[in-house]
Write a protein that holds these residues in place. Sequence first.
Motif, mmCIF file in Angstrom:
data_model
loop_
_atom_site.group_PDB
_atom_site.id
_atom_site.type_symbol
_atom_site.label_atom_id
_atom_site.label_comp_id
_atom_site.label_asym_id
_atom_site.label_seq_id
_atom_site.Cartn_x
_atom_site.Cartn_y
_atom_site.Cartn_z
ATOM 1 N N LEU A 21 0.808 -1.214 0.000
ATOM 2 C CA LEU A 21 0.000 0.000 0.000
ATOM 3 C C LEU A 21 0.846 1.271 0.000
ATOM 4 N N ILE A 22 2.167 1.159 0.129
ATOM 5 C CA ILE A 22 3.000 2.359 0.185
ATOM 6 C C ILE A 22 2.782 3.273 -1.018
ATOM 7 N N PRO A 23 2.667 2.756 -2.261
ATOM 8 C CA PRO A 23 2.450 3.675 -3.386
ATOM 9 C C PRO A 23 1.186 4.526 -3.260
ATOM 10 N N PHE A 24 0.224 4.080 -2.453
ATOM 11 C CA PHE A 24 -1.002 4.864 -2.273
ATOM 12 C C PHE A 24 -0.791 6.054 -1.339
ATOM 13 N N VAL A 25 0.186 5.962 -0.442
ATOM 14 C CA VAL A 25 0.378 7.029 0.543
ATOM 15 C C VAL A 25 1.618 7.871 0.281
ATOM 16 N N GLU A 26 2.501 7.412 -0.606
ATOM 17 C CA GLU A 26 3.764 8.112 -0.853
ATOM 18 C C GLU A 26 3.827 8.549 -2.314
ATOM 19 N N ASN A 27 4.030 9.834 -2.532
ATOM 20 C CA ASN A 27 4.106 10.363 -3.889
ATOM 21 C C ASN A 27 5.332 9.824 -4.621
ATOM 22 N N ASN A 28 5.164 9.558 -5.921
ATOM 23 C CA ASN A 28 6.276 9.170 -6.799
ATOM 24 C C ASN A 28 7.080 8.011 -6.222
ATOM 25 N N TYR A 29 6.367 6.980 -5.801
ATOM 26 C CA TYR A 29 7.014 5.813 -5.207
ATOM 27 C C TYR A 29 7.098 4.710 -6.254
ATOM 28 N N ASN A 30 8.305 4.202 -6.479
ATOM 29 C CA ASN A 30 8.542 3.188 -7.504
ATOM 30 C C ASN A 30 8.712 1.824 -6.847
ATOM 31 N N PHE A 31 7.829 0.896 -7.192
ATOM 32 C CA PHE A 31 7.668 -0.346 -6.421
ATOM 33 C C PHE A 31 7.632 -1.542 -7.366
ATOM 34 N N VAL A 32 8.317 -2.603 -6.975
ATOM 35 C CA VAL A 32 8.333 -3.846 -7.761
ATOM 36 C C VAL A 32 7.968 -5.010 -6.854
ATOM 37 N N GLU A 33 7.093 -5.870 -7.348
ATOM 38 C CA GLU A 33 6.840 -7.152 -6.674
ATOM 39 C C GLU A 33 6.765 -8.247 -7.720
ATOM 40 N N LEU A 34 7.693 -9.167 -7.637
ATOM 41 C CA LEU A 34 7.691 -10.339 -8.510
ATOM 42 C C LEU A 34 7.623 -11.579 -7.631
ATOM 43 N N GLY A 35 6.854 -12.548 -8.059
ATOM 44 C CA GLY A 35 6.705 -13.765 -7.272
ATOM 45 C C GLY A 35 5.830 -14.768 -7.987
ATOM 46 N N PRO A 36 5.448 -15.837 -7.310
ATOM 47 C CA PRO A 36 4.616 -16.877 -7.937
ATOM 48 C C PRO A 36 3.225 -16.342 -8.279
ATOM 49 N N ARG A 37 2.527 -17.086 -9.107
ATOM 50 C CA ARG A 37 1.133 -16.749 -9.403
ATOM 51 C C ARG A 37 0.255 -17.017 -8.170
ATOM 52 N N GLY A 38 -0.867 -16.325 -8.129
ATOM 53 C CA GLY A 38 -1.858 -16.613 -7.103
ATOM 54 C C GLY A 38 -1.576 -16.028 -5.739
ATOM 55 N N THR A 39 -0.758 -14.955 -5.674
ATOM 56 C CA THR A 39 -0.463 -14.331 -4.383
ATOM 57 C C THR A 39 -1.071 -12.935 -4.277
ATOM 58 N N GLY A 40 -1.957 -12.586 -5.192
ATOM 59 C CA GLY A 40 -2.685 -11.321 -5.090
ATOM 60 C C GLY A 40 -1.863 -10.088 -5.388
ATOM 61 N N LYS A 41 -0.852 -10.206 -6.245
ATOM 62 C CA LYS A 41 0.053 -9.081 -6.502
ATOM 63 C C LYS A 41 -0.661 -7.866 -7.087
ATOM 64 N N SER A 42 -1.588 -8.094 -7.996
ATOM 65 C CA SER A 42 -2.239 -6.964 -8.678
ATOM 66 C C SER A 42 -3.583 -6.590 -8.052
ATOM 67 N N HIS A 43 -4.030 -7.373 -7.070
ATOM 68 C CA HIS A 43 -5.381 -7.200 -6.538
ATOM 69 C C HIS A 43 -5.607 -5.803 -5.958
ATOM 70 N N VAL A 44 -4.682 -5.330 -5.129
ATOM 71 C CA VAL A 44 -4.917 -4.053 -4.451
ATOM 72 C C VAL A 44 -4.958 -2.888 -5.430
ATOM 73 N N TYR A 45 -4.260 -3.021 -6.556
ATOM 74 C CA TYR A 45 -4.204 -1.908 -7.504
ATOM 75 C C TYR A 45 -5.412 -1.882 -8.436
ATOM 76 N N LYS A 46 -6.097 -3.005 -8.520
ATOM 77 C CA LYS A 46 -7.273 -3.078 -9.383
ATOM 78 C C LYS A 46 -8.574 -2.900 -8.615
ATOM 79 N N GLU A 47 -8.621 -3.439 -7.397
ATOM 80 C CA GLU A 47 -9.898 -3.578 -6.716
ATOM 81 C C GLU A 47 -10.127 -2.603 -5.563
ATOM 82 N N LEU A 48 -9.065 -2.160 -4.917
ATOM 83 C CA LEU A 48 -9.237 -1.575 -3.598
ATOM 84 C C LEU A 48 -9.201 -0.053 -3.546
ATOM 85 N N SER A 49 -9.040 0.602 -4.654
ATOM 86 C CA SER A 49 -9.028 2.060 -4.603
ATOM 87 C C SER A 49 -9.456 2.627 -5.948
#
Length: 717
Positions: free
Chosen positions: A250-278
């Motif tokens: 959630l840091i990109p939602f509260v911090e301006n110009n925050y560059n964030f990477v998350e790579l990992g296995p499928r099925g861990t909800g990586k894109s969920h918060v950016y599509k559904e929660l705001s």
Amino acid sequence: MGEELALTLDDEHRTEEEKLRADSNGDIDVNADDIAAHEAAQDVQTDLLDKLEAYFAGRFVRKDLTQRIKEGANVPTYVLEFLLGQYANSSDPVIIEQGVQNVKKTLANNYVRPDEAERVKSKIREEGSYTVIDKVSVTLNSKEDRYEAEFANLGIKNVPVDEMFVKNFERLLIGGIWSIVRVQYNHDGSDPFLIQQLVPVQVPSVDMKEVYNARPHFSTDEWIDLILRTIGMEPTQFTTRVKWLLVSRLIPFVENNYNFVELGPRGTGKSHVYKELSPNSILVSGGQTTVANLFFNMARHEVGLVGMWDVVAFDEVAGIKFKDNDGVQIMKDYMASGSFARGRDEIQASAGMVFVGNINQAIDVVLRTSNLFEPFPTVMANDTAFLDRIHNYLPGWEIPKYRPSFFTNGYGLITDYFAEVMRDLRKISYGDAFDEYFTLGKDLNQRDTIAVRKTVSGMIKLLYPDGQFTKDDVAEVLTFAMEMRRRVKEQLKKIGGMEFFDVNFSYIDKATFDEHYVPVPEQGATGLIPEGEGKPGQLYTVARDADQRLSLIKLESQMTAGTGKTSWTGVASNQAAKEGMNTAFNYLRANFGSVNQAIAPSRHDYIVNLTNMNNGATPEEVSLATYVALVSISVGRPVIGGLAILGDFTIGGTIKRLSGLADRLQVARDSGAKRVLLPASATAELPTVPAELMSAFTLMFYGSVEDAAFKALGVKQ
């Protein structure tokens, strides 16, 4: 907002608790099993629920209700919780169940399903006007000099829009927003559909004093659990470490110009918060985009996604592709400064850049054979300047794959309310939160410092939004922030070499002067070079490949009786590699007597295979390694364990100058080497090697080709 909603929906719903209680024995059935299950769960959360009722009255919902309703309506979570916030905002199970039925009725009557679009259009025509819930996007029709709307599910286009709506809700122009819209049918004009009223589905504003006053009444663990339940997760299912990782999404939602990477296995909800929660973030699916869409449209003089959203997230990083040649360069400039130049203008924006994607191999394999940025497109994965702008690399492989038990049936804040809280937190910064207590170690350069300060600021805002925290709290956040940035730096070191050698991140306590070093867990992975002896003819070297990148190369050999034939495999059509291996064999054939008279190359056939262990191109500096491999297989003696061989030679036996010693040693250490064999002439470069790196090996020097073979095999001359 509640009054506007009541005015626009084609429903006679009421949210007053008195009416809901009165209606509970009426037409709508209250499911006794649901109420019983809820009460059992509520017993576990009594304290937290009491605090929500005391300090966030009217701001929370039961999160399992969202999932119950979502199964029948493919709308974002924040849309559903907006409606739940109107109708089911209570801890009373009877009122909640009544509210759920009201929300279901609202969605049944007003939400437009694509397969029912024609029925809804007919209803608009027959009734003269009708209210729909749909995603609406707007474009400017310059020929007609008017704005026109398109409804995603209803399927109608070119609907005239009053410019008042566009001025009030600019995001209609960029990607569109979910809205409650009163659509009128025009029997007489050329435009059959008109928009009477449009209300975006989001909270217009929040009173942050409510949050600041409430936070001291929650412990840090309770607050983290509340955040996780707010995003739909059940905190009792996760370790403290995983909780922190989930919150940091959630840091990109509260911090301006925050560059964030998350790579990992499928099925861990990586894109969920950016599509559904705001409603303040947009997920760019498919990867392909343009400079005009993302940054600035020169033809229309309009700022793109970065100017309209708080977070721009790219799903499946492997597919990111700009149609414009300068796209990555503009992105780099923006990620570094929060601004970019288009034409004569310097344009500022505050959107964070988020990159999520999949790593399909085990993490220890990835670390041994490539680097953690490999899933990115080549144009980004090889660009150290681009990667150096990333503030946080979250280890997605540590987050377990989602199971049904991971989703909460407890209470959390209404999603769109929490989204606006996060948006308001963007106005303040806690980047200096640790300055009173700690200083940063010498290995952090300016970009490292910026990244750490941004992550500290973001986590403090999420965990301690009221600004009340202790020294121990700050130390915990600072350690986390350093790890997230060091992960970026460790990979830059693998890709870019000595330029990024300073990775031993630390912070110093101003009171005690103790220095605390911060590791990254995955760096303890097993190396590629085994400590024990291998088979004869098997060894490792560090060499430049056809792309001029240093890689770990493994050689494996076979020998049979024959007439001196050779077969070089793993070299494809690389002529330089073949010539280097031919040089090794020809030198051995001419000089084998100086090593061992029994070798007799003309009476044997040899096969040597090269494998780039870092998944790179074919290596080119392989003559010395091939020579040692041929000697090893010929005498049946393996090279000593944990050895990396460095160097190359000419057909006349002259040892070539070894360039980039420090970088080669770094690759050797990352690969698990304990001993390094290198030419005596390389001693001139030893002052360029950091002492910490040099102390990681036993260094062995050779003065000739034959000397290299003897020392590699552990033979005293």
